[in-house]
Design an enzyme around this catalytic site. Structure first.
Site, mmCIF file in Angstrom:
data_model
loop_
_atom_site.group_PDB
_atom_site.id
_atom_site.type_symbol
_atom_site.label_atom_id
_atom_site.label_comp_id
_atom_site.label_asym_id
_atom_site.label_seq_id
_atom_site.Cartn_x
_atom_site.Cartn_y
_atom_site.Cartn_z
ATOM 1 C CD GLU A 1 -71.682 12.508 111.985
ATOM 2 O OE1 GLU A 1 -71.844 12.763 110.774
ATOM 3 O OE2 GLU A 1 -71.086 13.251 112.790
ATOM 4 C CB THR B 1 -67.407 10.242 111.545
ATOM 5 O OG1 THR B 1 -66.849 9.915 112.822
ATOM 6 C CG2 THR B 1 -68.741 10.950 111.737
ATOM 7 C CE1 TYR B 2 -61.803 5.344 106.776
ATOM 8 C CE2 TYR B 2 -60.813 7.461 106.209
ATOM 9 C CZ TYR B 2 -60.792 6.077 106.187
ATOM 10 O OH TYR B 2 -59.755 5.415 105.561
ATOM 11 C CB ALA C 1 -65.893 14.635 97.337
#
Length: 286
Positions: free
Chosen positions: A17, A48-49, A123
């Site tokens: 990541e 990632t965000y 989610a």
């Protein structure tokens, strides 16, 4: 390639990541670190965000560069807690335009001082939206120790089942430092009919600050053996870094030996950490 197709292959996978910069003036440094990690040729890399979509443009750009320039399959994170449906639609259009077909769908954390948008609560709702707007491969997060907001582990697994039923094709775990926690979790979710591949998320802890942040945010259990390492080497940055990489590597070897074949390393944009772990697994990865 779609991540689910990578995970269905009969082999051990190792992925990393990276996170995009919060500001444009640090973009080049992050891009360089990403390039060095991509040069290790992992099975895929996730990007990632930021909370509230603050790094959304950088997420798309880095994911695109991974695929186009380095030939590494990219998994773009997408969070919904502070997003409107219109924003998600726009993000999906950008990802589709860049040829990115893998998305990790997350609720995300509410930004400090911010408020959640009313369009999404869970989610699973984001997963359904993504699946309805393109031929995306969608993954989700899971929490071997239970999500901090869940009343109990049974409730947490019920929510997880809803996410999978909504179209989530694989799961990536939050970090953990005791492999028995994951083994117990896998047993429980399989009992509840969750059969999608689970990727074990491993965090090499290389400094004491990370420990404090981890425990304050998620309450992650730290085994006595791990605490002893921190107590002994925490004041020696070089020794702590080495010990953290070795501990993470030993975790990974135990996981693979026990049939957990998919490992995702939270590399914190540090190529030397990623390279150290990969080198220690060279013969195991084949």
């Amino acid at each position: 390639m779609k991540i689910i197709d990578i995970l269905r292959q009969d082999k051990v996978t190792l992925s990393f990541e990276v996170f995009p910069p919060k500001t444009s003036d640090t973009y080049e440094a992050v891009a360089q670190a990403t390039h060095e990690i991509a040069a290790l040729k992992p099975d895929f890399m996730s990007v990632t965000y930021g909370a509230g979509g603050g790094t959304s443009a950088h997420t798309v750009n880095i994911a695109s560069e991974l695929s186009e320039q380095y030939g590494v399959d990219a998994l773009a994170h997408l969070t919904c807690v502070s997003s409107t449906k219109e924003h998600v639609k726009n993000m999906l259009a950008q990802l589709k335009d860049k040829g990115i077909q893998n998305i990790l769908a997350l609720r995300g954390d509410i930004p400090e001082g911010g408020a959640p948008a009313s369009d999404y609560r869970y989610a699973a709702e984001l997963v359904r939206d993504i699946k309805s707007q393109g031929d995306f491969c969608v993954g989700g997060a899971c929490y071997p120790e239970g999500h901090v907001e869940s009343a109990n582990k049974a409730e947490d697994i019920r929510y997880l089942k809803e996410k999978v039923d909504a179209g989530c094709e694989f799961l990536t775990t939050q970090m953990f430092f005791d492999n028995h926690i994951l083994y117990n979790f896998l047993y429980r979710i399989r009992e509840q009919g969750i059969t999608v591949p689970v990727v074990a998320g491993i965090m090499p802890v290389t400094n004491v600050k990370q420990i404090k942040r981890i425990t304050s945010m998620s309450g992650t259990y730290l085994p006595e053996r791990f605490k002893a390492i921190v107590d002994r080497f925490g004041d020696n940055p070089a020794a702590m870094r080495q010990a953290g990489v070795i501990y993470a590597t030993e975790q990974i070897i135990d996981l693979i030996a026990n049939g957990v074949n998919h490992i995702h390393v939270y590399s914190m944009n540090r190529p030397e950490i990623a390279a150290g772990i990969q080198a220690s697994l060279s013969e195991i990865l084949g």
